[in-house]
Design an enzyme around this catalytic site. Structure first.
Site, short mmCIF file in Angstrom:
data_model
loop_
_atom_site.label_atom_id
_atom_site.label_comp_id
_atom_site.label_asym_id
_atom_site.label_seq_id
_atom_site.Cartn_x
_atom_site.Cartn_y
_atom_site.Cartn_z
N GLY A 44 0.81 -1.21 0.00
CA GLY A 44 0.00 0.00 0.00
C GLY A 44 0.84 1.26 0.00
O GLY A 44 0.54 2.23 -0.70
N CYS A 45 1.91 1.25 0.77
CA CYS A 45 2.78 2.42 0.85
C CYS A 45 3.52 2.65 -0.47
O CYS A 45 3.73 3.79 -0.89
CB CYS A 45 3.75 2.27 2.02
N THR A 46 3.91 1.55 -1.12
CA THR A 46 4.58 1.65 -2.41
C THR A 46 3.63 2.22 -3.46
O THR A 46 3.99 3.14 -4.22
CB THR A 46 5.12 0.27 -2.85
#
Length: 169
Positions: A44-46
């Site tokens: 998700g952060c990527t």
């Protein structure tokens, strides 16, 4: 929790290159999209960082800089940035002081265990240092595009009555 209309808490944090980003120096110059995310190198952060990076030039055309904040250290940020080809600045808040200022350091339940972590959140700060949008617990997919629409509105409102003019065209 912070709300629209609040003065954005100022801070200074190092980025992936260990250069300081000082929110106070942006006052009067640019709008700031300040997004908080849990950890580098997670799916998700990527996705979120890549999405903001892909649209960074569009944000810049609206006098806006995008910065991401997580508790990861500067070296981890540098590896993440380089591996993923990211262009947005990633700020290191290893002591979670800024996360706490923005009320995004929260208890979370992971695999049945409660622990502290970053609530994925985004703040849109205008050139005067005022929070125009405080978005807590956001979903990464499509988030950058939704934030961009809010920034465009912000810039339009700052430049006069474009909305009214469009209504009368």
């Amino acid at each position: 929790m912070l709300q629209s209309g609040d003065i954005a808490p100022t801070f200074s944090l190092p980025d992936a290159d260990m250069a300081d980003f000082d929110l106070a120096t942006e006052k009067g110059k640019r709008h700031v999209v300040l997004y908080f995310y849990p950890r580098d190198k997670t799916p998700g952060c990527t996705l979120q960082a890549a999405d903001f990076s892909d649209h960074e030039e569009e944000f810049a055309r609206h006098d806006c800089v995008v910065v991401g904040v997580s508790p990861d250290d500067c070296l981890t940020h540098a590896e993440f940035r380089d591996e993923q080809g990211l262009s947005v600045r990633l700020l290191s808040d290893t002591d979670t002081e800024v996360c706490r200022l923005y009320h995004v350091w929260r208890p979370k339940v992971v695999d049945g265990v409660e622990k502290m972590g970053v609530l994925r959140s985004t703040f849109i700060i205008d050139k005067q240092g005022v929070l125009r949008h405080a978005l807590y617990d956001v979903t990464p997919r499509g988030h950058a595009a939704a934030v961009f629409e809010l920034v465009k509105e912000l810039e339009s409102n700052a430049n006069g009555n474009r909305k009214e003019q469009r209504g009368h065209a």
